[in-house]
Design an enzyme around this catalytic site. Structure first.
Site, PDB file in Angstrom:
ATOM      1  N   ASP A  34      14.964  34.191  19.966  1.00  0.00           N
ATOM      2  CA  ASP A  34      15.724  35.386  19.627  1.00  0.00           C
ATOM      3  C   ASP A  34      16.901  34.943  18.755  1.00  0.00           C
ATOM      4  O   ASP A  34      17.318  33.769  18.799  1.00  0.00           O
ATOM      5  CB  ASP A  34      16.207  36.047  20.921  1.00  0.00           C
ATOM      6  CG  ASP A  34      17.169  37.179  20.671  1.00  0.00           C
ATOM      7  OD1 ASP A  34      16.825  38.083  19.893  1.00  0.00           O
ATOM      8  OD2 ASP A  34      18.271  37.157  21.251  1.00  0.00           O
ATOM      9  N   MET A  35      17.461  35.871  18.001  1.00  0.00           N
ATOM     10  CA  MET A  35      18.557  35.502  17.102  1.00  0.00           C
ATOM     11  C   MET A  35      19.917  35.903  17.672  1.00  0.00           C
ATOM     12  O   MET A  35      20.682  35.061  18.112  1.00  0.00           O
ATOM     13  CB  MET A  35      18.320  36.115  15.713  1.00  0.00           C
ATOM     14  CG  MET A  35      17.097  35.547  15.005  1.00  0.00           C
ATOM     15  SD  MET A  35      16.768  36.272  13.385  1.00  0.00           S
ATOM     16  CE  MET A  35      18.181  35.712  12.441  1.00  0.00           C
TER      17      MET A  35
END
Length: 245
Positions: free
Chosen positions: A10-11
């Site tokens: 995930d960012m």
């Protein structure tokens, strides 16, 4: 030590600091993982247009799961699959946003719209995701109950105060399963790291599901491992422990 071949990141709230940067520690760990033959990829709620700069910064050639799984890219610039939101559902979601006067946004293919910049050409667009943001818990519950009653949407969040909506069955895990097919590996060989409910599916299905130290409590409870926060280079710590050591 697992035989891990893929790291799905995930960012926001995970790889990126609160300032939306990739720390030197995370950058070095990703480079070392790639050098060790482990693929590092993004699995994000962002649209591809908000991912590309980070792909270039990290020099990644890996697949990308974008828009919570509505798009899977076999490599940067190479679209593998795309799942569209039903336009009639999108219109209904937009009507709810107006009814409750929430902040809202939507990803169309190649363009992002929001409360301040909407379009009167809804039928001419191809839609990928719709989202709401609000700070009223009672309102959040009401809207969510309406959406759940339709039984037509994947309902998650990327923050405790928002709701993100994709076509039913479309999530980060469904995207990563496609990537595993492209790479010829199993989900058991995946490390997935995240902090929010839109990461739940991949954290549940990956061989090693990792919650960030800043993750929502529900994500921490279901993860195999809890690492440091996004500002404490939690991604690098997992790569060092489970891939490089």
């Amino acid at each position: 030590m697992g035989n891990y071949k893929l790291i799905a990141l995930d960012m926001d709230g995970t790889l990126l600091t609160e300032d939306k940067l990739v720390s030197a520690e995370n950058k070095a760990a990703i480079k070392a993982a790639n050098a060790a033959g482990v693929t590092v990829m993004f699995a994000t709620g962002r649209g591809i247009q908000n991912v590309t700069a980070y792909v270039e910064e990290l020099q990644l050639a890996a697949p990308i799961v974008a828009v919570n799984g509505s798009e899977v890219w076999a490599a940067p610039g190479v679209l593998h699959s795309r799942k569209l939101l039903d336009t009639s559902l999108l219109k209904q979601m937009h009507a709810i946003a107006l009814e409750y006067d929430t902040w809202y946004w939507a990803y169309a293919v190649d363009q992002i719209f929001n409360k301040e910049k909407w379009t009167d050409q809804v039928d001419a667009k191809q839609w990928l995701k719709f989202g709401y943001y609000y700070e009223d818990a009672a309102m959040m519950k009401e809207i969510r109950m309406k959406l759940e009653a339709w039984d037509a949407l994947e309902i998650t969040n990327s923050h405790p105060l928002n709701i993100e909506l994709n076509p039913k069955g479309v999530n980060k895990a469904s995207g990563i399963r496609q990537v595993c097919g492209l790479l010829g590996i199993e989900m058991s060989q995946v490390i997935a790291m995240g902090d929010s409910l839109n990461d739940e599916s991949m954290i549940r299905e990956a061989g090693l599901g990792v919650a960030m130290g800043n993750a929502q409590d529900e994500i921490k409870q279901l993860a195999d491992v809890i690492t440091a926060t996004n500002d404490e280079h939690g991604v690098a710590k997992i790569i060092e422990q489970y891939v490089l050591s």
